[in-house]
Each structure stands twice: as C-alpha cells, then as structure tokens.
Write a protein that holds these residues in place. Structure first.
Motif, PDB file in Angstrom:
ATOM      1  N   THR A  59      20.964 -23.594 -20.557  1.00 35.87           N
ATOM      2  CA  THR A  59      19.714 -23.044 -20.202  1.00 35.87           C
ATOM      3  C   THR A  59      19.952 -22.918 -18.565  1.00 35.87           C
ATOM      4  OG1 THR A  59      18.567 -24.607 -21.742  1.00 35.87           O
ATOM      5  CG2 THR A  59      17.075 -23.399 -19.952  1.00 35.87           C
ATOM      6  N   ASN A  60      20.535 -23.706 -17.878  1.00 38.31           N
ATOM      7  CA  ASN A  60      20.634 -23.531 -16.483  1.00 38.31           C
ATOM      8  C   ASN A  60      21.349 -22.429 -16.026  1.00 38.31           C
ATOM      9  OD1 ASN A  60      23.489 -24.224 -16.250  1.00 38.31           O
ATOM     10  ND2 ASN A  60      22.938 -26.419 -15.961  1.00 38.31           N
ATOM     11  N   SER A  61      22.042 -21.694 -17.069  1.00 35.17           N
ATOM     12  CA  SER A  61      22.771 -20.520 -16.781  1.00 35.17           C
ATOM     13  C   SER A  61      21.692 -19.061 -16.508  1.00 35.17           C
ATOM     14  CB  SER A  61      23.755 -20.070 -17.667  1.00 35.17           C
ATOM     15  OG  SER A  61      24.627 -21.030 -17.572  1.00 35.17           O
ATOM     16  N   PHE A  62      20.630 -19.468 -16.843  1.00 31.58           N
ATOM     17  CA  PHE A  62      19.667 -18.300 -16.646  1.00 31.58           C
ATOM     18  C   PHE A  62      18.507 -18.732 -15.841  1.00 31.58           C
ATOM     19  CE2 PHE A  62      21.455 -18.205 -20.736  1.00 31.58           C
ATOM     20  CZ  PHE A  62      22.058 -16.997 -20.882  1.00 31.58           C
ATOM     21  N   THR A  63      17.560 -17.754 -15.346  1.00 30.40           N
ATOM     22  CA  THR A  63      16.471 -18.300 -14.818  1.00 30.40           C
ATOM     23  C   THR A  63      15.341 -18.654 -16.087  1.00 30.40           C
ATOM     24  OG1 THR A  63      15.364 -16.002 -15.213  1.00 30.40           O
ATOM     25  CG2 THR A  63      16.540 -16.133 -13.190  1.00 30.40           C
ATOM     26  N   THR A  64      14.654 -19.440 -15.546  1.00 30.89           N
ATOM     27  CA  THR A  64      13.763 -20.168 -16.391  1.00 30.89           C
ATOM     28  C   THR A  64      12.831 -19.156 -17.332  1.00 30.89           C
ATOM     29  OG1 THR A  64      13.420 -21.926 -14.672  1.00 30.89           O
ATOM     30  CG2 THR A  64      12.153 -22.005 -16.467  1.00 30.89           C
ATOM     31  N   THR A  94      14.055 -16.055 -18.153  1.00 33.50           N
ATOM     32  CA  THR A  94      14.818 -15.545 -18.818  1.00 33.50           C
ATOM     33  C   THR A  94      15.286 -16.459 -20.203  1.00 33.50           C
ATOM     34  OG1 THR A  94      15.927 -14.239 -17.162  1.00 33.50           O
ATOM     35  CG2 THR A  94      17.282 -13.931 -19.300  1.00 33.50           C
ATOM     36  N   VAL A 145      21.516 -13.134 -16.139  1.00 33.15           N
ATOM     37  CA  VAL A 145      21.002 -14.307 -15.777  1.00 33.15           C
ATOM     38  C   VAL A 145      19.480 -13.956 -15.645  1.00 33.15           C
ATOM     39  CG1 VAL A 145      20.484 -15.825 -13.910  1.00 33.15           C
ATOM     40  CG2 VAL A 145      22.845 -15.277 -14.712  1.00 33.15           C
ATOM     41  N   PHE A 200      21.924 -21.842  -7.674  1.00 28.81           N
ATOM     42  CA  PHE A 200      21.255 -22.968  -8.558  1.00 28.81           C
ATOM     43  C   PHE A 200      20.055 -23.613  -7.925  1.00 28.81           C
ATOM     44  CE2 PHE A 200      21.488 -27.237 -10.585  1.00 28.81           C
ATOM     45  CZ  PHE A 200      20.723 -26.566 -11.931  1.00 28.81           C
ATOM     46  N   GLN A 250      17.505 -23.822 -12.494  1.00 30.73           N
ATOM     47  CA  GLN A 250      17.893 -22.225 -12.935  1.00 30.73           C
ATOM     48  C   GLN A 250      18.741 -21.802 -12.095  1.00 30.73           C
ATOM     49  OE1 GLN A 250      14.601 -19.730 -12.938  1.00 30.73           O
ATOM     50  NE2 GLN A 250      13.878 -20.363 -10.906  1.00 30.73           N
ATOM     51  N   GLN A 251      19.396 -20.851 -12.719  1.00 27.31           N
ATOM     52  CA  GLN A 251      20.355 -19.988 -11.896  1.00 27.31           C
ATOM     53  C   GLN A 251      19.670 -18.688 -11.310  1.00 27.31           C
ATOM     54  OE1 GLN A 251      24.458 -19.494 -12.765  1.00 27.31           O
ATOM     55  NE2 GLN A 251      24.368 -21.587 -13.769  1.00 27.31           N
ATOM     56  N   VAL A 252      19.730 -18.395 -10.123  1.00 24.51           N
ATOM     57  CA  VAL A 252      19.119 -17.054  -9.826  1.00 24.51           C
ATOM     58  C   VAL A 252      20.022 -16.392  -8.876  1.00 24.51           C
ATOM     59  CG1 VAL A 252      16.627 -18.030  -9.886  1.00 24.51           C
ATOM     60  CG2 VAL A 252      18.208 -18.367  -7.974  1.00 24.51           C
TER      61      VAL A 252
END
Lengths: 254, 482
Positions: free
Chosen positions: A77-82, A84, B170, B184, B188-190
């Motif tokens: 999950t952390n590979s995307f914006t929350t 997305t 992303v 990060f 989340q990644q931005v």
C-alpha cells in the motif's frame, strides 16, 4: 631357405581349433559377465535418473514457491498515495489472498479460511514485473499433482479466478496421498507420515502475537514429499524425495 | 608371392588381441562413466539447490549493506556519495557499491556481451544504459585490510525512485512521471511536487543488488527504502501541546519567535527542499490559550512574534493540525519510545554538556535524555533532542533541528546568549512527578528569562536534516526475474 621358411611357418602358424574354442568360450564368458553387469548398471542408472528427475523437479518447484513468497506483497500500500491505493485495490498487493471475506475481512487460517490459505493451498499476490500488474499465484495440491495458476488480480474471489487456470506443476506429490499409497510408501520409508497423517505442504509462521490471519503470515514453511515416477526395478518400490524449505515474506504488512 | 601370403595373414591377425583388449576396456569404461555421471549429477543437483539459496541471501546482504550505509551514523556511511544532507538525489543520478572478489573486475556499466556482471536491468527502469561515468564505491568487504570473505554479491545500485522506474502510477493520474522523485511521508509515497503542506516526507531510494555464485546461480533483488518516518509535524515554531500553558517570555529586544520558514540567522547550507508555508510563531491547542499565552509576553515585545497571520503576536490554535503522533498522552509517549528505538544516544538524567555528542550539520544526532538535561556555555546541538525531564538551556546555547520536551513538559531558558533554536520546539506534559503517564495532557511550562537574541525560528531544512540521522526502513522488496 626352405628350412627357414618352414620354421617361420611353424612359429607363425594359426591357433588350433581347441585354442580357438577355449578363447571363444573365455571371451563369451567375460563378455557375458560384462553385459550382465552393464545390464544391472543400466537398470540402476534408469532408476537413479528417474529419482534425480523427481528431485530436480521438486527443487525447481521449491525454488519457485520460495521466490513467489519472497516477492509476495509487492507493491505494498505504501507504494501509492493513500487515495490511489484506496481507489485501486487491485493495484496493491496484499501478501496472501484468502477466502472467505476477501479482501475486507481476513479469515482465520485453519478455522474460517476456506480452501486457501491452507495446508495444501496457497495464493500469493505480487507484481512480477511482467506488465500485467498485480497477479495471483496459486499453488494447490489436487490428488498427487501440485497445480500452479497465475491470474490477474481482479478483486473478486481469488480461488474462483484461479480455478480454471490451474495447470500441473509438479507430479507425484504424496503429501496428501491415499491411505493405501501412504502405507506403500511407509513400507520402504518408515519415517514418513508420522501418525499416518497427511503432511501439510504449507505451514505458516505468523508475526509475534498477531492473529492467525493471512495478512500476518511472516514465513511459509514448505515440505514436498515427491515419489519417483516409476518404481525401482530392483526393489519394486517407489523412491521418495523429501524436501523442506522456508520462505520469508519481506514486504511490510498492509 | 608365396612369401607374401603368410605375411599378409600374419598382419591381419596381429591386432586381434589388441582389438579385444580395447573392446573390453571400452565396455568397462562405459560402465565406469555411467556410474560417475550418476554420482556427478546428484552432486551438482545438491550444490545447485544450495547455490540458489546462497545467491538469494548474498543479494540480500548487498541490499542490507546499502541500507545500513545510507544511515548517517553508520561508521561506513555513504553520506554525500549518494546525496548531500538536506538535498534530494536528482532523477537520473545513480551510484554503485561494488564488491569484487580478489583480483576481479566488476563494472556494471560495461554492456559488452562478455560482462556477466553488466547491469542490464537498469534500462528497463530508466530507458537507457547506466552512464559509464557513474560514481562507484567499494563495499565494506572489498576495502583494503578486510580479510574475511564477504557475501558474493557483485554490486548494489542506488537510485532515486520515480513512477516510471517503479512501473507504478503512484498518484493514479494515468501517467508514469519521470521528473519528480518519490517521497515517503510515513504512510504513503508521493511525488516530490505533490507533498501535502505541513507534512514531513523523505526521499525514497531504490536499492538493486546482483549476486553471482561461483556455480553460476544469479539473483537480482530490489529494496525500496526511505528513512523511518516518525510522523513528526510542526504546525508552529514553538508548540505548547496541552491546555493552559505557562509561558513567561523574556523582555529582551533582540529576542524573536518566528514561524516563517528559514527566518533564523543560521540557514542550512545546501538545502534544496521547498520552503514551507508560514506557521504561527507559537502554537497552542485551544482558542482560549491564545490570549493567556499572549499575556505572558511583555507589551512592547508582542511584535517580536512573527509568522502566519497579519497580527502580532503570531499565536495560533493549531490543535487540528497536530498529527496523531502528537495529540494524546499515549501517542506522545509512544513517539518517545519510537525515537528511543532509533536514537544514537540514550542517556539517563541528570545530564549535561558532556553526556552525549552534540553532533554537527553533517552528522546530526538523535538523543533521548531520560530525566533532566542542562546545557550551558557555548554549545550548539544538531538533530533531534528528546528530554523527558526538565530541559534547561543557559548562556550561548542553541539547537539546529527538533527539540521535544515530552514528559515533565518543563523547559527553562536562562537566556543571555546569542544562539537560537532553528527548527521547531514542542513542549508537552505527559507524565506526573513520579514518571507515570497522566490521564490527559497537562499544562506545559516554558520559562524564558534573561536577554540575548535567542528564540525559536521555524526551519524546515534543519527539521529535515535532524531526521537524516534516522535509519532506513524497507518499504518494499521484490526479486527481479532475469
């Protein structure tokens, strides 16, 4: 001159019939013994080849299962914006899929999980870099054949999505063999099947203190009991390979 | 003619024994060979299996080395080799850590077909081969004086991560951006240009390692890493995290509190991160506390509190802007525990000047003092400072980074010096006098006496730099099939 010719002839004279017969007899005996030995060796070779074949196939399968577990859960999950990740659940990989309650409510392995994850069925999720996005990779033991399926993650029931894509991956997997087959195998290998119970292919280790649910599976321990395709011609019994392996899931919890 | 006949027959008979001997030898050789082949096959199968598992762990060892050396406190820290502190590794930049065996050459940028260590995966991420001028450094195993045979990875590549290199959309906008590196923020990644305001985010790196064992097994593995994010956010330069704070302000004319980013006299060299919006100079957690806090300020010094808002003093209610890590007793104590886990120095109070290294701009320290801390003289610290007891500053002392007085929530500044706090300060009372957690946040105290020019100046560069001492966390892992 004649004399010398005669004497040379005598010394160069051919073998007598008796000599030839003895020589032939000896040769036949030696050749016979050699061929008999060769025959035994060939039989043995065939049996070894068969055994090694099973060993090799089991190795390849073990290696592939380990790789699939290592990569399970990529991308997390952390590979995307929350936003997305929330809007595109099929782009995010949870390490292991389950039924029932997928994807919202994790089941409990060994209790409310139906079919997968279980002793003989495992579905990992990962983007394998093939351009197909996140895919389900399923291993399922059916009879004595370990099947493998790869299907695109579609957010629905992972068992249903992979069911028609299962293809034979490893033959003669005896972990959950019939009672008769188990008895036959135990005759030659008394240490197999303790308590005459089936041996799980997949057992799971969970994060410390976490519920026994698929998202908390940290390690997958794999045991493959594979028998040779043909019985050993000398003993008439099947030979057995037992391989154990351990695969760590490295990607973070969702 | 008569003579020739016997000679001919003699000749034809002469080799029979030899033929028989050769034939017999051949037969035996075949049997022997068959046996040897069988034994050989079994041996190589066993070693194949071993080699494959070994290759997996070798590559992981490479990834772990790179991850460890990104940490600034590592004795072999990569530091500026990858990216200078406070700066962002630009898209297109690439670094290699090489780990050649003795007498071996490893050159991942050499794409000739005979180079089995060539980095052929790079182009699938970045669309071209890695530049031949790529800077490289040696692994800890290949450095002079190391005799232990290390793991058999050949190289580790370090690059920033973008949507395109990851092959991941992303932000879900339908395109694979390759201009903005990914950051990060803890959850989340931005994209670098889409980091939400008031959020601390760190650059994400891709580590890729190749291992090759002597028997030919290869593995290519990838880590996605970013500094451990403590979810620290500072909605004001000085934050009173608790109702009804006590604030006794100094009367000094050169003293200032400033919520405008980088308003202090000590800008951080080489900082490239974007400036943040202005914040209140002082943040409180209820509207009523704005007036009571202002009442602690001498009337002729109200205009020394600059920052967000047009009126001075710049004091704002920031309760809705506090991240969850900073808004309850439990979460604040958890934050202290989390920082303790990644701290360079954990000392028991009462502590003083020499209790721990104060660090430098290039080597900020994360320090947790369990108890009271008194800093005197001309001292400037760098990094994150957590004090669970009373924090007393006096003289010409200051800090570049983050100061968290969480616990007794009592800070005393005796003033008189010209140093300042560049970054952010947060004061919260979470513990009673015996060190037990309180049911709710009590009133924090800040007594600032004396003159001098010191004050608190919000500075996102120093805040970011303070957290560069954090260890790197694995956000993702994958094996790349070759």
């Amino acid at each position: 001159m004649k004399n010398s010719q005669n004497s040379r002839r005598a010394s160069e004279g051919g073998f007598s019939l008796i000599e030839l017969m003895i020589a032939t007899l000896l040769f036949t005996t030696v050749a016979g013994i050699t061929f008999a030995l060769l025959g035994v060796s060939l039989t043995r070779y065939k049996s070894e080849k068969d055994y090694l074949n099973s060993f090799q196939q089991a190795n390849v399968a073990m290696d592939q299962i380990a790789r699939d577990v290592h990569t399970a859960g990529y991308p997390p999950t952390n590979s995307f914006t929350t936003a997305t990740a929330a809007a595109n659940p099929t782009k995010v990989a949870t390490p292991f899929a389950w039924v029932t309650g997928y994807p919202a409510a994790p089941c409990t392995v060994g209790a409310t999980c139906v079919t997968t994850p279980s002793n003989f069925d495992l579905i990992t999720e990962a983007d394998l870099g093939t351009g197909n996005g996140v895919q389900w990779i399923r291993y399922s033991l059916q009879g004595t054949t370990l099947m493998r399926a790869v299907a695109n993650k579609n957010g629905n029931n992972p068992v249903a999505a992979t069911a028609d894509k299962l293809i034979p991956y490893l033959d003669n997997v005896m972990n959950n063999a019939s009672a008769a087959q188990m008895a036959t195998l135990k005759a030659g290998n008394p240490d197999l099947f303790p308590g005459n119970a089936a041996v799980p292919i997949f057992t799971y280790t969970y994060d410390a203190g976490a519920a026994l649910q698929p998202p908390n599976i940290r390690e997958v321990n794999v045991t493959l009991i594979v028998q040779s395709a043909q019985p050993d011609p000398n003993t008439g019994k099947y030979r057995v390979v037992v391989l154990t392996g351990q695969a760590l899931r490295i990607n973070p919890n969702q | 003619m008569q003579n020739r006949l016997p000679k001919t027959s003699r000749k034809s008979e002469r080799g029979v024994a030899l033929f028989i001997a050769i034939f017999a030898l051949l037969l035996i050789s075949v049997v022997a060979l068959a046996l040897m082949v069988m034994a050989g096959t079994e041996t190589s199968l066993n070693s194949n299996y071993k080699s494959s598992v070994q290759a997996f762990y070798d590559a992981r060892a490479g990834l772990e080395e790179a991850r460890g050396r990104l940490w600034s406190a590592n004795p072999n820290a990569l530091g500026g080799f990858v990216v200078a502190s406070g700066a962002t590794m630009p898209v297109g930049a690439v670094r290699y850590i090489l780990n050649p065996a003795t007498g071996e050459t490893v050159n991942p940028t050499d794409m000739s077909s005979g180079n089995q260590y060539a980095d052929r995966q790079y182009s699938s991420e970045w669309g071209s081969n890695p530049p031949t001028t790529t800077p490289t450094t040696l692994s800890v195993w290949a450095q002079t004086g190391v005799v232990a045979p290390g793991p058999l990875y050949k190289w580790v590549r370090i690059t920033p991560r973008t949507e395109q290199s990851a092959g991941i959309d992303v932000n879900g906008d339908g395109t694979f951006d390759n201009a903005n590196p990914l950051f990060f923020d803890g959850t989340q990644q931005v994209l670098a240009n889409q980091i939400p305001p008031l959020v601390t985010a760190y650059q994400v790196f891709e580590l890729t390692a190749l291992s090759v064992t002597p028997t030919g097994s290869q593995r290519l593995e990838q880590y996605i890493v970013a500094p451990t994010n403590l979810n620290l956010q500072f909605p004001s330069a000085l934050t009173f995290d608790g109702l009804a704070p006590t604030y006794n302000a100094p009367n000094s004319n050169p003293f200032d509190m400033n919520g405008n980013d980088r308003s202090g006299a000590n800008p951080m060299p080489g900082c490239t991160i974007p400036a943040q919006p202005a914040r209140p100079a002082v943040g409180v957690v209820s509207p009523a506390d704005i007036a009571t806090t202002a009442s602690g300020i001498p009337a002729d010094r109200l205009d020394h509190y600059l920052g967000a808002g047009v009126t001075t003093p710049s004091i704002g209610n920031i309760s809705s802007l506090l991240p969850t890590t900073e808004n309850t007793v439990t979460n604040l104590n958890q934050l202290v525990a989390n920082i303790t886990q990644v701290a360079n120095n954990v000392v028991q109070g009462p502590a003083g000047n020499n209790s721990f290294p104060l660090g430098s701009a290039s080597s900020p320290q994360i320090t947790v003092v369990n108890g009271d801390l008194t800093l005197t003289g001309s001292n400037v610290g760098y990094g994150i400072l957590v004090v669970t007891g009373t924090l007393t500053f006096s003289g010409n002392t200051g800090w570049r980074g983050i100061v968290l007085v969480i616990g007794q929530g009592n800070m005393v500044e005796n003033g008189g010096g010209n140093e300042e706090f560049d970054g952010a300060v947060l004061v919260a009372k979470t513990l009673d006098a015996n060190g037990n957690p309180l049911p709710s946040l009590n009133a924090p105290i800040l007594n600032w006496a004396g003159g001098g020019g010191n004050g608190v100046y919000y500075d996102s560069c120093w805040i970011n730099n303070a957290t560069s001492g954090l260890t790197y966390k694995v956000l993702g892992f994958r094996e790349i099939s070759q």
